[in-house]
Design an enzyme around this catalytic site. Structure first.
Site, PDB file in Angstrom:
ATOM      1  N   HIS A 145       0.831  -1.201   0.000  1.00  0.00           N
ATOM      2  CA  HIS A 145       0.000   0.000   0.000  1.00  0.00           C
ATOM      3  C   HIS A 145       0.867   1.254   0.000  1.00  0.00           C
ATOM      4  O   HIS A 145       1.405   1.653   1.035  1.00  0.00           O
ATOM      5  CB  HIS A 145      -0.939  -0.014   1.220  1.00  0.00           C
ATOM      6  N   ASN A 183      -4.938   4.059   7.411  1.00  0.00           N
ATOM      7  CA  ASN A 183      -6.332   4.433   7.197  1.00  0.00           C
ATOM      8  C   ASN A 183      -7.240   4.047   8.355  1.00  0.00           C
ATOM      9  O   ASN A 183      -8.297   4.656   8.532  1.00  0.00           O
ATOM     10  CB  ASN A 183      -6.841   3.841   5.884  1.00  0.00           C
TER      11      ASN A 183
END
Length: 293
Positions: free
Chosen positions: A142, A192
């Site tokens: 990511h 996140n």
């Protein structure tokens, strides 16, 4: 034992995919850039050209380095063109069904030793790996947005990810000059899991009339020393992406504190997705951004 990654395929030529392609090429890795539409590949390559030119202007690269990096990136019209890659990174839209379809179509075209990765910001690595023929050689990689600027890359292991796959991915990130951190495969991972609920709470603060867009962003910039206010950041990320991550958190953790703010839902339904549509919590159609509430 891990493999030395020398050729990378990237599926998705948008902001994330083109950014990943750029940093790979600058680091000396050959790149094949794929998208379902040829025009999107052309647009991604144009973005890379502009970014590399800016790096030369800022003396971060010299002209020969820019030229060499650009020559390492080639378009790939179909998945079959990615067959000789050591690693293929999927950077398509944040939709699980779309990603699973990509992996089931892609994997039969790859060599048996090739690694497969997803750039997802929130979706289960274990579930996505199950759509492949090589869950032990599948991992989450990511990258943060904008990829050429942000230092961190999250590595996320699925339940079947082998040590050699993780070590190969870790060495690959180091080769790019970036720092990796390892996250367990829980909804939204580390960044996140912390960041998006904060943004969602900022939207609730606006929704409930506690403060205006400008007041909320100013408060967090100057009161918490954030480089960007949470609503400005939401526009930069894309409100559709913010909503998608919050839905993953809400459904995956079954906790009401992750319920997406109704105002976020309303903006996405209106097509006000932030910078990419020129409207979100700010209106970007004029010379300077103006709050929309």
């Amino acid at each position: 034992m891990g493999i030395d990654i020398k050729r990378v395929g990237i599926i998705g030529a948008g902001q994330m995919g083109s950014g990943i392609a750029q940093v790979c090429a600058v680091a000396g890795i050959d790149v094949l850039l794929n998208d379902r539409e040829a025009s999107r590949i052309e647009s991604g390559l144009a973005t890379i050209d502009g970014n590399l030119a800016r790096q030369v202007a800022k003396a971060h690269l010299d002209e020969s380095q820019r030229r060499d990096a650009r020559e390492r990136i080639a378009p790939a019209a179909s998945f079959s063109d990615l067959g000789a890659c050591d690693l293929v990174i999927e950077a398509a839209t944040e939709d699980e069904a779309t990603k699973r379809q990509i992996f089931s179509t892609l994997c039969p075209m790859l060599g048996p030793d090739a690694l497969v990765a997803t750039n997802t910001s929130s979706i289960s690595i274990t579930r996505l790996a199950a759509a492949t023929d090589r869950p032990e050689r599948f991992i989450g990689i990511h990258f943060m947005n904008p990829v050429p600027v942000m230092q961190l890359v999250e590595l996320i292991r699925g339940i079947a990810t082998e040590d050699a796959t993780y070590e190969s991915a870790k060495a690959f990130i180091a080769k790019l000059g970036k720092t990796s951190t390892m996250s367990e495969d829980f909804p939204a991972f580390i960044v996140n899991r912390i960041l998006l609920p904060m943004i969602n709470e900022a939207i609730y603060t606006l929704y409930e009339g506690v403060g205006s867009v400008e007041a909320i962003d100013t408060a967090m910039r100057l009161g918490a020393n954030h480089p960007m206010g949470p609503l400005q950041l939401a526009d930069f990320i894309g409100l559709d992406t913010c909503l998608s991550v919050m839905q993953v958190l809400y459904e995956g953790l079954a906790d009401s504190k992750y319920r997406p703010c109704p105002l976020l839902v309303k903006y996405v339904e209106a097509g006000w997705l932030g910078r990419k549509t020129k409207r979100g919590f700010y209106d970007y159609r004029g010379e300077h951004p103006v709050p929309t509430r």
